[in-house]
Design a protein around this motif. Structure first.
Motif, PDB file in Angstrom:
ATOM      1  N   LEU A  76      -7.212  -9.897  34.541  1.00  0.00           N
ATOM      2  CA  LEU A  76      -6.249 -10.642  34.171  1.00  0.00           C
ATOM      3  C   LEU A  76      -5.809 -10.755  32.827  1.00  0.00           C
ATOM      4  CD1 LEU A  76      -4.776 -13.323  35.316  1.00  0.00           C
ATOM      5  CD2 LEU A  76      -6.618 -14.567  34.236  1.00  0.00           C
ATOM      6  N   GLU A  77      -4.376 -10.439  32.934  1.00  0.00           N
ATOM      7  CA  GLU A  77      -3.785 -10.378  31.532  1.00  0.00           C
ATOM      8  C   GLU A  77      -2.958 -11.797  31.343  1.00  0.00           C
ATOM      9  OE1 GLU A  77       0.158  -8.010  29.978  1.00  0.00           O
ATOM     10  OE2 GLU A  77      -1.337  -6.773  31.052  1.00  0.00           O
ATOM     11  N   PHE A  78      -3.368 -12.128  30.093  1.00  0.00           N
ATOM     12  CA  PHE A  78      -2.675 -13.362  29.405  1.00  0.00           C
ATOM     13  C   PHE A  78      -2.372 -13.077  28.002  1.00  0.00           C
ATOM     14  CE2 PHE A  78      -7.319 -13.339  28.627  1.00  0.00           C
ATOM     15  CZ  PHE A  78      -7.341 -13.644  27.211  1.00  0.00           C
ATOM     16  N   SER A  79      -1.589 -14.334  27.452  1.00  0.00           N
ATOM     17  CA  SER A  79      -0.915 -14.224  26.082  1.00  0.00           C
ATOM     18  C   SER A  79      -1.474 -15.380  25.226  1.00  0.00           C
ATOM     19  CB  SER A  79       0.753 -14.002  26.118  1.00  0.00           C
ATOM     20  OG  SER A  79       1.160 -15.261  26.932  1.00  0.00           O
ATOM     21  N   LEU A  80      -1.733 -15.169  23.998  1.00  0.00           N
ATOM     22  CA  LEU A  80      -1.818 -15.838  23.090  1.00  0.00           C
ATOM     23  C   LEU A  80      -0.831 -15.467  22.070  1.00  0.00           C
ATOM     24  CD1 LEU A  80      -5.919 -15.568  22.512  1.00  0.00           C
ATOM     25  CD2 LEU A  80      -4.643 -17.523  23.776  1.00  0.00           C
ATOM     26  N   ASN A  90     -16.816 -33.700  15.778  1.00  0.00           N
ATOM     27  CA  ASN A  90     -17.989 -32.653  15.335  1.00  0.00           C
ATOM     28  C   ASN A  90     -18.182 -31.541  16.393  1.00  0.00           C
ATOM     29  OD1 ASN A  90     -18.261 -34.309  13.068  1.00  0.00           O
ATOM     30  ND2 ASN A  90     -19.328 -35.833  14.384  1.00  0.00           N
ATOM     31  N   ALA A  91     -17.276 -31.426  17.195  1.00  0.00           N
ATOM     32  CA  ALA A  91     -17.331 -30.117  18.095  1.00  0.00           C
ATOM     33  C   ALA A  91     -17.224 -29.046  17.345  1.00  0.00           C
ATOM     34  CB  ALA A  91     -16.527 -29.984  19.172  1.00  0.00           C
ATOM     35  N   ASP A  92     -17.765 -27.542  18.017  1.00  0.00           N
ATOM     36  CA  ASP A  92     -17.546 -26.265  17.316  1.00  0.00           C
ATOM     37  C   ASP A  92     -16.071 -26.061  17.051  1.00  0.00           C
ATOM     38  OD1 ASP A  92     -20.211 -25.963  17.339  1.00  0.00           O
ATOM     39  OD2 ASP A  92     -20.257 -24.778  19.311  1.00  0.00           O
ATOM     40  N   ALA A  93     -15.929 -25.285  16.044  1.00  0.00           N
ATOM     41  CA  ALA A  93     -14.265 -25.188  15.902  1.00  0.00           C
ATOM     42  C   ALA A  93     -13.416 -24.549  16.997  1.00  0.00           C
ATOM     43  CB  ALA A  93     -14.343 -24.231  14.744  1.00  0.00           C
ATOM     44  N   ASN A  94     -14.335 -23.843  18.017  1.00  0.00           N
ATOM     45  CA  ASN A  94     -13.649 -23.270  19.270  1.00  0.00           C
ATOM     46  C   ASN A  94     -13.384 -24.143  20.231  1.00  0.00           C
ATOM     47  OD1 ASN A  94     -16.559 -23.005  19.884  1.00  0.00           O
ATOM     48  ND2 ASN A  94     -15.787 -21.456  20.985  1.00  0.00           N
ATOM     49  N   VAL A  95     -13.828 -25.336  20.076  1.00  0.00           N
ATOM     50  CA  VAL A  95     -13.841 -26.412  21.332  1.00  0.00           C
ATOM     51  C   VAL A  95     -12.564 -27.267  20.851  1.00  0.00           C
ATOM     52  CG1 VAL A  95     -14.949 -28.070  22.410  1.00  0.00           C
ATOM     53  CG2 VAL A  95     -16.439 -25.957  21.874  1.00  0.00           C
ATOM     54  N   VAL A  96     -11.879 -26.960  21.907  1.00  0.00           N
ATOM     55  CA  VAL A  96     -10.464 -28.156  21.755  1.00  0.00           C
ATOM     56  C   VAL A  96     -10.808 -29.245  22.334  1.00  0.00           C
ATOM     57  CG1 VAL A  96      -7.997 -28.333  22.748  1.00  0.00           C
ATOM     58  CG2 VAL A  96      -8.992 -25.951  22.197  1.00  0.00           C
ATOM     59  N   GLY A  97     -11.614 -29.384  23.390  1.00  0.00           N
ATOM     60  CA  GLY A  97     -11.944 -30.656  24.044  1.00  0.00           C
ATOM     61  C   GLY A  97     -12.455 -30.658  25.241  1.00  0.00           C
ATOM     62  N   VAL A  98     -12.180 -31.533  26.187  1.00  0.00           N
ATOM     63  CA  VAL A  98     -12.606 -31.701  27.481  1.00  0.00           C
ATOM     64  C   VAL A  98     -11.399 -32.165  28.486  1.00  0.00           C
ATOM     65  CG1 VAL A  98     -15.062 -31.894  27.065  1.00  0.00           C
ATOM     66  CG2 VAL A  98     -13.674 -33.833  27.436  1.00  0.00           C
ATOM     67  N   VAL A  99     -11.323 -31.720  29.631  1.00  0.00           N
ATOM     68  CA  VAL A  99     -10.591 -32.276  30.759  1.00  0.00           C
ATOM     69  C   VAL A  99     -11.163 -32.377  31.926  1.00  0.00           C
ATOM     70  CG1 VAL A  99      -8.206 -30.941  29.723  1.00  0.00           C
ATOM     71  CG2 VAL A  99      -9.894 -29.882  31.459  1.00  0.00           C
ATOM     72  N   ASP A 100     -10.504 -33.238  32.645  1.00  0.00           N
ATOM     73  CA  ASP A 100     -11.188 -33.286  34.070  1.00  0.00           C
ATOM     74  C   ASP A 100     -10.503 -32.690  34.985  1.00  0.00           C
ATOM     75  OD1 ASP A 100     -11.865 -34.489  36.603  1.00  0.00           O
ATOM     76  OD2 ASP A 100     -11.573 -36.705  36.172  1.00  0.00           O
ATOM     77  N   VAL A 159     -11.838 -24.227  25.667  1.00  0.00           N
ATOM     78  CA  VAL A 159     -12.026 -23.387  24.356  1.00  0.00           C
ATOM     79  C   VAL A 159     -11.008 -22.767  24.108  1.00  0.00           C
ATOM     80  CG1 VAL A 159     -13.597 -21.295  23.461  1.00  0.00           C
ATOM     81  CG2 VAL A 159     -14.547 -23.091  25.093  1.00  0.00           C
ATOM     82  N   ASP A 160     -10.762 -22.830  22.649  1.00  0.00           N
ATOM     83  CA  ASP A 160      -9.513 -21.972  22.329  1.00  0.00           C
ATOM     84  C   ASP A 160      -9.983 -20.556  21.809  1.00  0.00           C
ATOM     85  OD1 ASP A 160      -7.389 -20.933  20.866  1.00  0.00           O
ATOM     86  OD2 ASP A 160      -7.382 -22.376  19.437  1.00  0.00           O
ATOM     87  N   PRO A 161      -9.592 -19.532  22.631  1.00  0.00           N
ATOM     88  CA  PRO A 161      -9.998 -18.054  22.254  1.00  0.00           C
ATOM     89  C   PRO A 161      -9.511 -17.650  20.958  1.00  0.00           C
ATOM     90  CG  PRO A 161      -8.524 -18.185  23.965  1.00  0.00           C
ATOM     91  CD  PRO A 161      -8.799 -19.680  23.732  1.00  0.00           C
ATOM     92  N   ARG A 162      -8.424 -18.310  20.347  1.00  0.00           N
ATOM     93  CA  ARG A 162      -7.771 -17.805  19.273  1.00  0.00           C
ATOM     94  C   ARG A 162      -8.775 -17.853  18.005  1.00  0.00           C
ATOM     95  NH1 ARG A 162      -1.998 -18.508  19.383  1.00  0.00           N
ATOM     96  NH2 ARG A 162      -1.646 -19.983  21.188  1.00  0.00           N
ATOM     97  N   ASP A 174      -1.524 -22.544  16.762  1.00  0.00           N
ATOM     98  CA  ASP A 174      -2.076 -23.487  17.277  1.00  0.00           C
ATOM     99  C   ASP A 174      -2.558 -23.486  18.676  1.00  0.00           C
ATOM    100  OD1 ASP A 174      -1.721 -25.080  14.785  1.00  0.00           O
ATOM    101  OD2 ASP A 174       0.489 -25.770  15.595  1.00  0.00           O
ATOM    102  N   PRO A 175      -3.307 -24.070  19.300  1.00  0.00           N
ATOM    103  CA  PRO A 175      -3.988 -23.979  20.647  1.00  0.00           C
ATOM    104  C   PRO A 175      -2.892 -24.906  21.624  1.00  0.00           C
ATOM    105  CG  PRO A 175      -5.371 -25.307  19.531  1.00  0.00           C
ATOM    106  CD  PRO A 175      -4.477 -24.909  18.502  1.00  0.00           C
ATOM    107  N   ALA A 176      -1.683 -24.396  21.531  1.00  0.00           N
ATOM    108  CA  ALA A 176      -0.945 -25.160  22.405  1.00  0.00           C
ATOM    109  C   ALA A 176      -0.549 -24.455  23.877  1.00  0.00           C
ATOM    110  CB  ALA A 176       0.562 -25.306  21.696  1.00  0.00           C
ATOM    111  N   GLY A 177      -1.575 -24.175  24.426  1.00  0.00           N
ATOM    112  CA  GLY A 177      -1.610 -23.404  25.836  1.00  0.00           C
ATOM    113  C   GLY A 177      -1.127 -24.086  26.887  1.00  0.00           C
ATOM    114  N   ASN A 178      -0.752 -23.456  27.829  1.00  0.00           N
ATOM    115  CA  ASN A 178       0.135 -24.225  28.917  1.00  0.00           C
ATOM    116  C   ASN A 178      -0.895 -23.901  30.145  1.00  0.00           C
ATOM    117  OD1 ASN A 178       2.505 -24.962  27.943  1.00  0.00           O
ATOM    118  ND2 ASN A 178       3.145 -22.561  27.964  1.00  0.00           N
ATOM    119  N   ARG A 179      -2.064 -23.014  30.094  1.00  0.00           N
ATOM    120  CA  ARG A 179      -3.009 -22.514  31.231  1.00  0.00           C
ATOM    121  C   ARG A 179      -4.388 -22.676  30.466  1.00  0.00           C
ATOM    122  NH1 ARG A 179       0.447 -19.934  35.013  1.00  0.00           N
ATOM    123  NH2 ARG A 179      -1.232 -20.994  36.764  1.00  0.00           N
TER     124      ARG A 179
END
Length: 132
Positions: free
Chosen positions: A9-13, A40-50, A59-62, A70-75
């Motif tokens: 699966l190809e994606f962009s950052l 206080n989450a790890d630096a790669n954790v953006v947060g949680v969603v339902d 998780v922010d792979p960046r 910035d982790p302003a992802g759409n997917r």
């Protein structure tokens, strides 16, 4: 599909293109829900969603790939082998079949398997286990 081919699966950052083995992908969802940050989450954790009643860690792979921006992802690419965890990516492009011969593993690192050459660009093959 030949024995030595793998679907990725190809994606962009940002301006970069990346891919992961499709076997690691459970589903792809739009990042339309508000992501709740976790103090206080790890630096790669953006947060949680339902997602359909299940709390999914985003998780922010960046961070793991050391990509600026910035982790302003759409997917969100929800991973199959990690309980309720997804990667926040800017966009998802396509699924392609690639062979091991196409992979240049001289550029492999702790988080990547190497690079694939695609026409006028490189696609970095990411190891999702190293990012979460």
């Amino acid at each position: 599909m030949a024995d030595d081919e793998t679907d990725v699966l190809e994606f962009s950052l940002g301006d970069g293109r990346y891919c992961i083995d499709i076997a690691h992908v459970d589903e792809i969802v739009d990042a339309t829900e508000d992501i709740t940050s976790i103090p206080n989450a790890d630096a790669n954790v953006v947060g949680v969603v339902d997602l359909r009643g299940e709390t999914t860690t985003v998780v922010d792979p960046r961070v793991g790939l050391d990509v600026n921006g910035d982790p302003a992802g759409n997917r969100i690419v929800v991973l199959s082998e990690h309980d309720a965890t997804g990667l926040l990516v800017d966009d998802v492009h396509e699924v392609e079949s690639v062979t091991e011969a196409e992979l240049d593993d001289s550029a492999a690192s702790e988080t990547t398997r190497g690079v694939l050459r695609r026409d006028d660009r490189f696609v970095v093959w990411v190891d999702p286990d190293a990012l979460v």
